[in-house]
Design a protein around this motif. Structure first.
Motif, mmCIF file in Angstrom:
data_model
loop_
_atom_site.group_PDB
_atom_site.id
_atom_site.type_symbol
_atom_site.label_atom_id
_atom_site.label_comp_id
_atom_site.label_asym_id
_atom_site.label_seq_id
_atom_site.Cartn_x
_atom_site.Cartn_y
_atom_site.Cartn_z
ATOM 1 N N MET A 218 0.858 -1.174 0.000
ATOM 2 C CA MET A 218 0.000 0.000 0.000
ATOM 3 C C MET A 218 0.904 1.238 0.000
ATOM 4 O O MET A 218 1.757 1.380 0.880
ATOM 5 C CB MET A 218 -0.895 -0.043 1.240
ATOM 6 N N PRO A 219 0.719 2.164 -0.919
ATOM 7 C CA PRO A 219 1.603 3.325 -1.016
ATOM 8 C C PRO A 219 1.353 4.399 0.043
ATOM 9 O O PRO A 219 2.187 5.270 0.237
ATOM 10 C CB PRO A 219 1.328 3.872 -2.408
ATOM 11 N N GLN A 220 0.209 4.366 0.718
ATOM 12 C CA GLN A 220 -0.105 5.368 1.743
ATOM 13 C C GLN A 220 -0.437 4.676 3.051
ATOM 14 O O GLN A 220 -0.773 3.502 3.080
ATOM 15 C CB GLN A 220 -1.298 6.216 1.327
ATOM 16 N N SER A 221 -0.363 5.458 4.127
ATOM 17 C CA SER A 221 -0.778 4.957 5.438
ATOM 18 C C SER A 221 -2.041 5.684 5.874
ATOM 19 O O SER A 221 -2.146 6.899 5.716
ATOM 20 C CB SER A 221 0.324 5.202 6.473
ATOM 21 N N PHE A 222 -2.977 4.936 6.419
ATOM 22 C CA PHE A 222 -4.242 5.505 6.857
ATOM 23 C C PHE A 222 -4.481 5.134 8.313
ATOM 24 O O PHE A 222 -4.108 4.048 8.756
ATOM 25 C CB PHE A 222 -5.401 4.969 6.004
ATOM 26 N N ALA A 223 -5.107 6.037 9.031
ATOM 27 C CA ALA A 223 -5.435 5.748 10.432
ATOM 28 C C ALA A 223 -6.703 6.502 10.812
ATOM 29 O O ALA A 223 -6.942 7.616 10.358
ATOM 30 C CB ALA A 223 -4.289 6.171 11.338
ATOM 31 N N CYS A 224 -7.497 5.862 11.649
ATOM 32 C CA CYS A 224 -8.697 6.465 12.208
ATOM 33 C C CYS A 224 -8.697 6.075 13.683
ATOM 34 O O CYS A 224 -9.185 5.012 14.055
ATOM 35 C CB CYS A 224 -9.934 5.934 11.493
ATOM 36 N N ILE A 225 -8.087 6.926 14.503
ATOM 37 C CA ILE A 225 -7.869 6.599 15.908
ATOM 38 C C ILE A 225 -8.537 7.661 16.773
ATOM 39 O O ILE A 225 -8.208 8.845 16.676
ATOM 40 C CB ILE A 225 -6.361 6.546 16.234
ATOM 41 N N TYR A 226 -9.462 7.224 17.603
ATOM 42 C CA TYR A 226 -10.140 8.130 18.526
ATOM 43 C C TYR A 226 -9.811 7.701 19.955
ATOM 44 O O TYR A 226 -9.855 6.512 20.275
ATOM 45 C CB TYR A 226 -11.655 8.112 18.309
ATOM 46 N N ILE A 227 -9.496 8.683 20.783
ATOM 47 C CA ILE A 227 -9.069 8.421 22.154
ATOM 48 C C ILE A 227 -9.949 9.199 23.130
ATOM 49 O O ILE A 227 -10.209 10.389 22.928
ATOM 50 C CB ILE A 227 -7.596 8.847 22.362
ATOM 51 N N HIS A 228 -10.363 8.527 24.189
ATOM 52 C CA HIS A 228 -11.020 9.160 25.334
ATOM 53 C C HIS A 228 -9.965 9.203 26.430
ATOM 54 O O HIS A 228 -9.565 8.176 26.962
ATOM 55 C CB HIS A 228 -12.231 8.344 25.767
ATOM 56 N N LEU A 229 -9.492 10.405 26.725
ATOM 57 C CA LEU A 229 -8.409 10.620 27.679
ATOM 58 C C LEU A 229 -8.966 11.231 28.960
ATOM 59 O O LEU A 229 -9.775 12.167 28.904
ATOM 60 C CB LEU A 229 -7.372 11.562 27.059
ATOM 61 N N ILE A 230 -8.531 10.702 30.092
ATOM 62 C CA ILE A 230 -8.978 11.194 31.394
ATOM 63 C C ILE A 230 -7.750 11.416 32.261
ATOM 64 O O ILE A 230 -6.886 10.541 32.355
ATOM 65 C CB ILE A 230 -9.896 10.167 32.094
ATOM 66 N N PHE A 231 -7.659 12.597 32.870
ATOM 67 C CA PHE A 231 -6.621 12.816 33.875
ATOM 68 C C PHE A 231 -7.103 13.835 34.887
ATOM 69 O O PHE A 231 -8.001 14.620 34.626
ATOM 70 C CB PHE A 231 -5.268 13.198 33.266
ATOM 71 N N SER A 232 -6.495 13.775 36.066
ATOM 72 C CA SER A 232 -6.995 14.595 37.167
ATOM 73 C C SER A 232 -5.942 15.585 37.652
ATOM 74 O O SER A 232 -4.761 15.471 37.342
ATOM 75 C CB SER A 232 -7.438 13.709 38.333
ATOM 76 N N THR A 233 -6.419 16.515 38.430
ATOM 77 C CA THR A 233 -5.513 17.451 39.098
ATOM 78 C C THR A 233 -4.761 16.694 40.194
ATOM 79 O O THR A 233 -5.214 15.632 40.647
ATOM 80 C CB THR A 233 -6.296 18.613 39.727
ATOM 81 N N LYS A 234 -3.642 17.223 40.604
ATOM 82 C CA LYS A 234 -2.870 16.576 41.658
ATOM 83 C C LYS A 234 -3.719 16.450 42.921
ATOM 84 O O LYS A 234 -4.364 17.411 43.336
ATOM 85 C CB LYS A 234 -1.599 17.375 41.949
ATOM 86 N N ASP A 235 -3.710 15.238 43.481
ATOM 87 C CA ASP A 235 -4.498 14.919 44.676
ATOM 88 C C ASP A 235 -5.984 15.194 44.482
ATOM 89 O O ASP A 235 -6.714 15.370 45.440
ATOM 90 C CB ASP A 235 -3.977 15.688 45.897
ATOM 91 N N ARG A 236 -6.412 15.259 43.235
ATOM 92 C CA ARG A 236 -7.802 15.529 42.878
ATOM 93 C C ARG A 236 -8.350 16.776 43.565
ATOM 94 O O ARG A 236 -9.502 16.848 43.979
ATOM 95 C CB ARG A 236 -8.665 14.300 43.140
ATOM 96 N N MET A 237 -7.504 17.776 43.636
ATOM 97 C CA MET A 237 -7.912 19.069 44.208
ATOM 98 C C MET A 237 -8.856 19.770 43.224
ATOM 99 O O MET A 237 -8.679 19.680 42.013
ATOM 100 C CB MET A 237 -6.692 19.955 44.460
ATOM 101 N N ASP A 238 -9.825 20.492 43.743
ATOM 102 C CA ASP A 238 -10.792 21.206 42.911
ATOM 103 C C ASP A 238 -10.220 22.531 42.404
ATOM 104 O O ASP A 238 -10.619 23.612 42.831
ATOM 105 C CB ASP A 238 -12.084 21.454 43.704
ATOM 106 N N TRP A 239 -9.296 22.443 41.466
ATOM 107 C CA TRP A 239 -8.630 23.630 40.924
ATOM 108 C C TRP A 239 -9.377 24.276 39.769
ATOM 109 O O TRP A 239 -9.314 25.480 39.573
ATOM 110 C CB TRP A 239 -7.238 23.262 40.422
ATOM 111 N N ILE A 240 -10.004 23.459 38.938
ATOM 112 C CA ILE A 240 -10.551 23.969 37.672
ATOM 113 C C ILE A 240 -11.882 24.674 37.936
ATOM 114 O O ILE A 240 -12.860 24.047 38.309
ATOM 115 C CB ILE A 240 -10.730 22.832 36.649
ATOM 116 N N ARG A 241 -11.884 25.978 37.688
ATOM 117 C CA ARG A 241 -13.080 26.788 37.943
ATOM 118 C C ARG A 241 -13.824 27.055 36.632
ATOM 119 O O ARG A 241 -13.220 27.177 35.564
ATOM 120 C CB ARG A 241 -12.690 28.108 38.602
ATOM 121 N N GLU A 242 -15.128 27.184 36.761
ATOM 122 C CA GLU A 242 -15.967 27.396 35.579
ATOM 123 C C GLU A 242 -15.614 28.670 34.831
ATOM 124 O O GLU A 242 -15.778 28.724 33.612
ATOM 125 C CB GLU A 242 -17.444 27.408 35.969
#
Length: 150
Positions: free
Chosen positions: A1-25
């Motif tokens: 095959m002369p070309q490369s194809f990809a269809c990759i979808y990722i669900h990424l999850i990560f938290s704040t350090k010690d799961r502190m409530d840092w992220i404000r609306e």
């Protein structure tokens, strides 16, 4: 095959350090825009972003030349830098070291988008810890419970 194809979808999850409530609306949307720009610079595309004050969920399409560890490293370091610069009251902000990444089939994208959009409602019932363990079990990821939430 002369070309490369990809269809990759990722669900990424990560938290704040010690799961502190840092992220404000009042700056959460700007954080999501920053994630989108970082992903775009890597050749990836953000599809959906959401979360709560202590963690984020990102659904994105991943370029074929990209590694998930590089994506996460850049997302965390770039966004931390932005937060430290532009959100003065969050100079101590940090992300947790680890992350969870799950592949998403094309047919499930809309379901994952809906799930991410409804994070705040979802977490009125279930904690981040319960959610993450459910994801690990659903995807049959082996883990040692002693080290999941360090």
């Amino acid at each position: 095959m002369p070309q490369s194809f990809a269809c990759i979808y990722i669900h990424l999850i990560f938290s704040t350090k010690d799961r502190m409530d840092w992220i404000r609306e009042d700056w959460e949307i700007e954080l999501h825009r920053y994630f989108a720009g970082t992903l775009r610079n890597q050749g990836n595309k953000l599809i959906e972003a959401g979360g709560t004050p202590n963690h984020v969920h990102l659904l994105f399409s991943m370029a074929k030349q990209t590694s998930i560890s590089d994506v996460v490293r850049d997302l965390k370091s770039n966004s931390s830098g932005w937060i430290h610069r532009d959100v003065p009251e969050c100079r101590e902000f940090a992300w947790q070291v680890g992350y969870a990444a799950f592949s998403v089939s094309f047919s499930a994208i809309e379901d994952v988008q809906t799930y991410i959009r409804n994070q705040k409602d979802h977490h009125r019932i279930k904690t981040f810890q319960e959610e993450l363990l459910a994801f690990l079990e659903k995807h049959q990821v082996e883990y040692d419970p002693k080290y999941v939430f360090e």
